[in-house]
Design an enzyme around this catalytic site. Structure first.
Site, PDB file in Angstrom:
ATOM      1  N   GLU A  54       0.765  -1.098  -0.120  1.00 12.43           N
ATOM      2  CA  GLU A  54       0.086   0.122  -0.161  1.00 12.43           C
ATOM      3  C   GLU A  54       0.844   1.085   0.074  1.00 12.43           C
ATOM      4  OE1 GLU A  54      -2.296  -3.001   2.617  1.00 12.43           O
ATOM      5  OE2 GLU A  54      -0.112  -2.447   2.042  1.00 12.43           O
ATOM      6  N   CYS A  81      -2.447  -4.099   7.140  1.00 13.73           N
ATOM      7  CA  CYS A  81      -1.796  -4.392   8.316  1.00 13.73           C
ATOM      8  C   CYS A  81      -2.371  -3.334   9.257  1.00 13.73           C
ATOM      9  CB  CYS A  81      -0.544  -4.804   8.576  1.00 13.73           C
ATOM     10  SG  CYS A  81       0.354  -3.210   8.043  1.00 13.73           S
ATOM     11  N   THR A 202      20.467 -39.100   1.936  1.00 13.11           N
ATOM     12  CA  THR A 202      20.556 -38.281   0.810  1.00 13.11           C
ATOM     13  C   THR A 202      21.951 -37.476   0.874  1.00 13.11           C
ATOM     14  OG1 THR A 202      18.185 -38.048   0.188  1.00 13.11           O
ATOM     15  CG2 THR A 202      19.491 -36.389  -0.709  1.00 13.11           C
ATOM     16  N   ARG A 213      21.947 -22.064  -7.399  1.00 10.04           N
ATOM     17  CA  ARG A 213      23.130 -21.487  -7.917  1.00 10.04           C
ATOM     18  C   ARG A 213      22.702 -21.182  -9.677  1.00 10.04           C
ATOM     19  NH1 ARG A 213      23.822 -26.301  -6.417  1.00 10.04           N
ATOM     20  NH2 ARG A 213      24.123 -28.043  -7.867  1.00 10.04           N
ATOM     21  N   GLY A 290      15.230 -38.725  -0.209  1.00 10.13           N
ATOM     22  CA  GLY A 290      15.131 -39.880  -0.800  1.00 10.13           C
ATOM     23  C   GLY A 290      13.497 -40.365  -0.706  1.00 10.13           C
TER      24      GLY A 290
END
Length: 349
Positions: A54, A81, A202, A213, A290
């Site tokens: 806003e 808010c 994992t 990345r 996994g």
């Protein structure tokens, strides 16, 4: 509902998308100021801790049009808010600008707002229209609503599989299922979530970086479940200096960029893990573990989205099977990238 209200709210929702990956744990919010069907100001919440939608909208109005603000309608995708946080209350700014009509997509579930902003506007004599494109607004901020209504992060399960539904080789050697284009998409997903979660196996077998990345934006907080402290410090997760959270049963301290959080041994369910992330103010988590970890979330019905990538040109014959899909679930959307097909599933809540 006036058609123009819906059209302008749709524009505000598009604006709000600019904040994805930048505003959490705040919600994404967009705002438009419209005078006689002409937009004179637009803004969205761009960065956590900075101005809300806003305020940016009011500030975007040209000087020679500022006199039109009291005669304009403000469209905002989430209830303004009404409390002092990192920024002043938006409801005060709306009142001070003299706006007479405000259209709101959905009420804010945050306990510090939750109808108070709307009531403040009404008490100031402002006409408030609530519920325009409410379903779309809730979906856009589904992470925010999950956090405040269910007291847990929004959970996205992701895996890649072959055409015959295997996610890895039998001997656990790494299997490259996706190509560079798909990997870029996955890294973009990472940039949009607050945390990324994997299990011990994992982390051990793949030694992943778990960064985005290949996409712009901030990498998510890396969370690894290592209840029995099996992970060696030589892993990338512990050596690259990026923030990592290790949930375990033994340590409760910090070493460099790695924070260890100790949970009681009787607390090792996915519900317990999500409760811990909730206390850390993490609104969303992308689970890239996994089959065992993914299956735990599925069986406990602690997931909100599944994103399944299938390489339709790869057949493995045998290997580590992908997780079993819940019964009768159908994809809500799909995207084709090269040889792979991305299916999106959403759980009804």
């Amino acid at each position: 509902m006036e058609l123009s209200d819906e059209l302008f709210m749709a524009q505000a929702l598009l604006l709000a998308e600019g904040g994805i990956g930048h505003v959490a744990p705040n919600p994404m919010v967009g705002a438009l100021l419209v005078y006689k069907e002409v937009v004179i100001g637009r803004g969205y919440h761009q960065q956590y801790g900075e101005a809300h939608a806003e305020v940016n909208c009011f500030n975007a109005v040209q000087d020679d049009q500022k006199h039109l603000i009291p005669k304009s309608t403000l469209y905002v995708t989430l209830e303004p808010c009404s409390h002092h946080g990192k920024t002043p209350p938006c409801s005060d700014r709306i009142i001070n600008e003299g706006v007479k009509r405000v259209v709101v997509a959905v009420q804010d579930p945050h306990s510090k707002v939750d109808g108070k902003g709307i009531q403040q506007l009404i008490d100031a004599g402002i006409e408030v229209k609530l519920g325009i494109l409410e379903a779309e607004a809730r979906f856009q901020n589904r992470r925010f609503f999950s956090f405040h209504e269910r007291n847990r992060p929004y959970v996205i399960l992701k895996w890649a599989q072959t055409a015959d539904h295997f996610i890895g080789n039998v001997d656990s050697t790494r299997l490259l299922i996706t190509d560079h284009e798909v990997n870029k998409q996955v890294h973009q997903w990472r940039a949009e979530e607050q945390a990324i979660l994997v299990g011990t196996d994992t982390a051990l077998k793949d030694d992943p970086l778990l960064t985005n990345r290949l996409a712009p934006g901030k990498s998510p907080l890396r969370v690894v479940l290592d209840f029995n402290s099996r992970l060696p410090l030589s892993l990338h997760l512990f050596q690259d200096g990026l923030p990592t959270l290790v949930i375990n049963h033994e340590r409760d301290d910090t070493s460099g960029s790695v924070q260890y959080i100790k949970m009681p041994k009787e607390k090792n369910s996915m519900t317990d893990v999500l409760s811990q992330l909730y206390t850390l103010n993490i609104q969303s988590v992308l689970v890239e573990g996994g089959a065992k970890l993914l299956t735990s979330f599925i069986q406990d019905e602690l997931w909100d989205e599944m994103r399944v990538i299938t390489n339709e040109s790869m057949l493995l014959g045998k290997g580590l099977a992908s997780p079993n899909m819940p019964n009768q679930i159908q994809p809500s959307a799909e995207i084709v990238i090269g040889d792979s097909r991305l299916h999106y599933y959403y759980r009804s809540t």
